[in-house]
Design a protein around this motif. Structure first.
Motif, PDB file in Angstrom:
ATOM      1  N   VAL A   9      12.670   6.260  -1.338  1.00  0.00           N
ATOM      2  CA  VAL A   9      11.615   5.367  -1.811  1.00  0.00           C
ATOM      3  C   VAL A   9      12.180   4.546  -2.963  1.00  0.00           C
ATOM      4  CG1 VAL A   9       9.344   5.227  -2.899  1.00  0.00           C
ATOM      5  CG2 VAL A   9       9.779   6.927  -1.114  1.00  0.00           C
ATOM      6  N   VAL A  10      11.995   3.226  -2.900  1.00  0.00           N
ATOM      7  CA  VAL A  10      12.502   2.348  -3.939  1.00  0.00           C
ATOM      8  C   VAL A  10      11.313   1.736  -4.676  1.00  0.00           C
ATOM      9  CG1 VAL A  10      13.959   0.362  -4.487  1.00  0.00           C
ATOM     10  CG2 VAL A  10      14.511   1.824  -2.514  1.00  0.00           C
ATOM     11  N   VAL A  11      11.272   1.952  -5.979  1.00  0.00           N
ATOM     12  CA  VAL A  11      10.262   1.330  -6.829  1.00  0.00           C
ATOM     13  C   VAL A  11      10.980   0.458  -7.849  1.00  0.00           C
ATOM     14  CG1 VAL A  11       8.615   3.220  -6.525  1.00  0.00           C
ATOM     15  CG2 VAL A  11      10.191   3.266  -8.468  1.00  0.00           C
ATOM     16  N   ARG A  12      10.239  -0.476  -8.447  1.00  0.00           N
ATOM     17  CA  ARG A  12      10.776  -1.290  -9.534  1.00  0.00           C
ATOM     18  C   ARG A  12      10.017  -0.954 -10.816  1.00  0.00           C
ATOM     19  NH1 ARG A  12       9.349  -6.099  -8.810  1.00  0.00           N
ATOM     20  NH2 ARG A  12       8.365  -5.973  -6.772  1.00  0.00           N
ATOM     21  N   VAL A  13      10.773  -0.583 -11.828  1.00  0.00           N
ATOM     22  CA  VAL A  13      10.212  -0.031 -13.065  1.00  0.00           C
ATOM     23  C   VAL A  13      10.364  -1.043 -14.200  1.00  0.00           C
ATOM     24  CG1 VAL A  13      10.216   1.956 -14.621  1.00  0.00           C
ATOM     25  CG2 VAL A  13      10.992   2.220 -12.246  1.00  0.00           C
ATOM     26  N   PHE A  14       9.320  -1.132 -15.026  1.00  0.00           N
ATOM     27  CA  PHE A  14       9.264  -2.063 -16.158  1.00  0.00           C
ATOM     28  C   PHE A  14       9.162  -3.511 -15.671  1.00  0.00           C
ATOM     29  CE2 PHE A  14      11.833   1.464 -18.232  1.00  0.00           C
ATOM     30  CZ  PHE A  14      10.746   2.005 -18.895  1.00  0.00           C
ATOM     31  N   TRP A  86       5.123   7.520 -12.145  1.00  0.00           N
ATOM     32  CA  TRP A  86       4.185   6.617 -11.464  1.00  0.00           C
ATOM     33  C   TRP A  86       4.138   6.906  -9.968  1.00  0.00           C
ATOM     34  CZ3 TRP A  86       4.763   3.163  -7.478  1.00  0.00           C
ATOM     35  CH2 TRP A  86       3.640   2.346  -7.216  1.00  0.00           C
ATOM     36  N   TRP A  87       5.300   7.097  -9.365  1.00  0.00           N
ATOM     37  CA  TRP A  87       5.355   7.320  -7.910  1.00  0.00           C
ATOM     38  C   TRP A  87       4.655   8.619  -7.515  1.00  0.00           C
ATOM     39  CZ3 TRP A  87       8.426  11.051  -5.181  1.00  0.00           C
ATOM     40  CH2 TRP A  87       8.349  10.916  -3.795  1.00  0.00           C
ATOM     41  N   LEU A  88       4.820   9.675  -8.293  1.00  0.00           N
ATOM     42  CA  LEU A  88       4.142  10.934  -7.986  1.00  0.00           C
ATOM     43  C   LEU A  88       2.629  10.758  -8.069  1.00  0.00           C
ATOM     44  CD1 LEU A  88       6.479  13.484  -9.794  1.00  0.00           C
ATOM     45  CD2 LEU A  88       6.173  13.222  -7.314  1.00  0.00           C
ATOM     46  N   ALA A  89       2.157  10.037  -9.083  1.00  0.00           N
ATOM     47  CA  ALA A  89       0.719   9.771  -9.177  1.00  0.00           C
ATOM     48  C   ALA A  89       0.257   8.924  -7.997  1.00  0.00           C
ATOM     49  CB  ALA A  89       0.400   9.078 -10.498  1.00  0.00           C
ATOM     50  N   GLU A  90       1.032   7.919  -7.635  1.00  0.00           N
ATOM     51  CA  GLU A  90       0.696   7.055  -6.500  1.00  0.00           C
ATOM     52  C   GLU A  90       0.677   7.838  -5.190  1.00  0.00           C
ATOM     53  OE1 GLU A  90       0.010   3.106  -4.822  1.00  0.00           O
ATOM     54  OE2 GLU A  90      -0.260   4.055  -6.785  1.00  0.00           O
ATOM     55  N   GLU A 111      -3.335   4.624 -13.594  1.00  0.00           N
ATOM     56  CA  GLU A 111      -3.136   4.087 -12.246  1.00  0.00           C
ATOM     57  C   GLU A 111      -3.754   2.702 -12.081  1.00  0.00           C
ATOM     58  OE1 GLU A 111      -3.187   6.861  -8.835  1.00  0.00           O
ATOM     59  OE2 GLU A 111      -4.009   8.301 -10.277  1.00  0.00           O
ATOM     60  N   GLU A 112      -4.863   2.452 -12.751  1.00  0.00           N
ATOM     61  CA  GLU A 112      -5.493   1.132 -12.611  1.00  0.00           C
ATOM     62  C   GLU A 112      -4.584   0.029 -13.140  1.00  0.00           C
ATOM     63  OE1 GLU A 112      -9.378   0.798 -14.185  1.00  0.00           O
ATOM     64  OE2 GLU A 112     -10.237   2.351 -12.901  1.00  0.00           O
ATOM     65  N   GLN A 113      -3.920   0.299 -14.238  1.00  0.00           N
ATOM     66  CA  GLN A 113      -3.035  -0.696 -14.840  1.00  0.00           C
ATOM     67  C   GLN A 113      -1.602  -0.614 -14.300  1.00  0.00           C
ATOM     68  OE1 GLN A 113      -4.069  -3.083 -17.010  1.00  0.00           O
ATOM     69  NE2 GLN A 113      -6.133  -2.306 -16.682  1.00  0.00           N
ATOM     70  N   GLU A 114      -1.339   0.394 -13.448  1.00  0.00           N
ATOM     71  CA  GLU A 114       0.003   0.634 -12.925  1.00  0.00           C
ATOM     72  C   GLU A 114       1.014   0.829 -14.052  1.00  0.00           C
ATOM     73  OE1 GLU A 114       0.684  -2.614 -10.145  1.00  0.00           O
ATOM     74  OE2 GLU A 114       0.057  -1.296  -8.505  1.00  0.00           O
ATOM     75  N   VAL A 115       0.566   1.492 -15.122  1.00  0.00           N
ATOM     76  CA  VAL A 115       1.417   1.746 -16.286  1.00  0.00           C
ATOM     77  C   VAL A 115       1.635   3.246 -16.418  1.00  0.00           C
ATOM     78  CG1 VAL A 115       1.610   1.600 -18.790  1.00  0.00           C
ATOM     79  CG2 VAL A 115       0.694  -0.327 -17.502  1.00  0.00           C
ATOM     80  N   THR A 223       5.103  -0.140 -13.047  1.00  0.00           N
ATOM     81  CA  THR A 223       5.953   0.168 -11.902  1.00  0.00           C
ATOM     82  C   THR A 223       5.246  -0.292 -10.646  1.00  0.00           C
ATOM     83  OG1 THR A 223       6.935   2.102 -12.999  1.00  0.00           O
ATOM     84  CG2 THR A 223       7.093   2.010 -10.602  1.00  0.00           C
ATOM     85  N   VAL A 224       6.010  -0.807  -9.683  1.00  0.00           N
ATOM     86  CA  VAL A 224       5.444  -1.190  -8.392  1.00  0.00           C
ATOM     87  C   VAL A 224       6.325  -0.634  -7.280  1.00  0.00           C
ATOM     88  CG1 VAL A 224       4.350  -3.285  -9.280  1.00  0.00           C
ATOM     89  CG2 VAL A 224       6.657  -3.412  -8.308  1.00  0.00           C
ATOM     90  N   TYR A 225       5.690  -0.332  -6.156  1.00  0.00           N
ATOM     91  CA  TYR A 225       6.432   0.083  -4.965  1.00  0.00           C
ATOM     92  C   TYR A 225       7.145  -1.133  -4.394  1.00  0.00           C
ATOM     93  CZ  TYR A 225       7.273   1.288  -0.082  1.00  0.00           C
ATOM     94  OH  TYR A 225       7.854   1.490   1.148  1.00  0.00           O
ATOM     95  N   ASP A 226       8.393  -0.934  -3.975  1.00  0.00           N
ATOM     96  CA  ASP A 226       9.160  -2.042  -3.396  1.00  0.00           C
ATOM     97  C   ASP A 226       9.394  -1.849  -1.894  1.00  0.00           C
ATOM     98  OD1 ASP A 226      10.972  -4.483  -4.449  1.00  0.00           O
ATOM     99  OD2 ASP A 226      11.974  -3.493  -2.778  1.00  0.00           O
ATOM    100  N   ARG A 227      10.000  -0.720  -1.511  1.00  0.00           N
ATOM    101  CA  ARG A 227      10.301  -0.504  -0.104  1.00  0.00           C
ATOM    102  C   ARG A 227      10.723   0.945   0.116  1.00  0.00           C
ATOM    103  NH1 ARG A 227      14.523  -2.679  -2.800  1.00  0.00           N
ATOM    104  NH2 ARG A 227      16.660  -2.069  -2.297  1.00  0.00           N
ATOM    105  N   THR A 228      10.807   1.347   1.366  1.00  0.00           N
ATOM    106  CA  THR A 228      11.363   2.649   1.741  1.00  0.00           C
ATOM    107  C   THR A 228      12.503   2.405   2.714  1.00  0.00           C
ATOM    108  OG1 THR A 228       9.239   3.779   1.465  1.00  0.00           O
ATOM    109  CG2 THR A 228      10.886   4.881   2.827  1.00  0.00           C
ATOM    110  N   ILE A 229      13.622   3.072   2.488  1.00  0.00           N
ATOM    111  CA  ILE A 229      14.779   2.896   3.353  1.00  0.00           C
ATOM    112  C   ILE A 229      15.222   4.242   3.903  1.00  0.00           C
ATOM    113  CG2 ILE A 229      15.553   0.797   2.184  1.00  0.00           C
ATOM    114  CD1 ILE A 229      17.564   2.438   0.645  1.00  0.00           C
ATOM    115  N   ASP A 230      15.818   4.223   5.078  1.00  0.00           N
ATOM    116  CA  ASP A 230      16.468   5.395   5.642  1.00  0.00           C
ATOM    117  C   ASP A 230      17.960   5.230   5.433  1.00  0.00           C
ATOM    118  OD1 ASP A 230      14.211   6.769   6.614  1.00  0.00           O
ATOM    119  OD2 ASP A 230      14.117   5.442   8.348  1.00  0.00           O
ATOM    120  N   ALA A 231      18.522   6.119   4.612  1.00  0.00           N
ATOM    121  CA  ALA A 231      19.949   6.054   4.288  1.00  0.00           C
ATOM    122  C   ALA A 231      20.696   7.048   5.143  1.00  0.00           C
ATOM    123  CB  ALA A 231      20.161   6.344   2.808  1.00  0.00           C
TER     124      ALA A 231
END
Length: 233
Positions: A9-14, A86-90, A111-115, A223-231
């Motif tokens: 799982v790829v997220v973007r932080v800050f 953030w990801w665990l809460a999401e 979670e509302e503010q994604e902070v 933080t926002v979710y970006d994508r999920t990849i299979d490596a």
């Protein structure tokens, strides 16, 4: 490595308020496939940090994590801690504590503010060479490839009265030419300057810190979710 695959799982932080920019973070659930292979996996993925969630105790609201740069394991790092919280809460598995090698990291997520916020100590951060400069333009003019060893954090005031800084970080010893957003450095700089900060780092990432008592600092951001990849391994 064999031809096995793992989900990353790829997220973007800050990120900024629009959810733009931010530092990419790879998050992997530890398994028999990843055991004892964390460093080569992190190296192959190439993110500035990759987190492996080793244990998740939903009853105690705790998770044990390990953090790897492309070159080494870290006892603590800010953007992986904030992003994982953030990801665990999401994912509907929120925690109040991340157990890391440096110590227990307390977590708060709006979670509302994604902070997400985490609480850490300056001594958990790597030893940085601090480069205070005269202006944000001086920071922006630096050549990342000029830094060939060590960990360097350059900064200048945008507005000293408001506590707003422009910064960049270069860590070739960690396998990172330039880090887009560095939570551990933000924690250490907050303690160093003795005040809460709002930091604009990299291309356009935004970090917030709060100086607490007894050597503790909170660092947080969106933080926002970006994508999920299979490596494939």
């Amino acid at each position: 490595m064999s031809d096995e695959s793992i989900e990353v799982v790829v997220v973007r932080v800050f990120t900024d308020e629009r959810g733009v920019n931010g530092n990419e973070l790879g998050i992997v659930r530890s398994s028999a496939v990843t055991a004892q292979r964390e460093q080569p996996i992190a190296t192959a993925l190439g993110f500035s940090e990759t987190v492996f969630v080793d244990e998740l105790d939903e009853e105690r609201f705790e998770a044990a994590i390990r953090i790897f740069t492309p070159a080494r394991e870290l006892p603590f790092a800010g953007h992986p801690s904030v992003g994982t919280a953030w990801w665990l809460a999401e994912s509907r598995t929120p925690v109040g504590v991340l157990r890391e090698k440096a110590g227990d990291v307390l977590v708060e997520v709006d979670e509302e503010q994604e902070v997400a916020w985490v609480r850490a100590r300056a001594e958990w951060a790597p030893d940085f060479e601090w480069l205070p400069l005269q202006s944000p333009e001086d920071v922006e003019a630096l050549d990342a490839l000029a830094f060939t060893t060590g960990h360097h954090y350059a900064y200048a005031w945008i507005d000293e009265e408001e506590g707003r800084l422009r910064s960049r970080m270069f860590a070739p010893d960690m396998g990172i030419i330039e880090d887009e957003a560095t939570g551990a450095a933000a924690v250490a700089l907050t303690a160093r300057l003795g005040r809460s900060l709002r930091i604009e780092q990299g291309v356009g990432s935004e970090l917030m810190t709060e100086l607490l008592e007894d050597g503790w600092v909170r660092v947080g951001g969106r933080t926002v979710y970006d994508r999920t990849i299979d490596a494939t391994l």
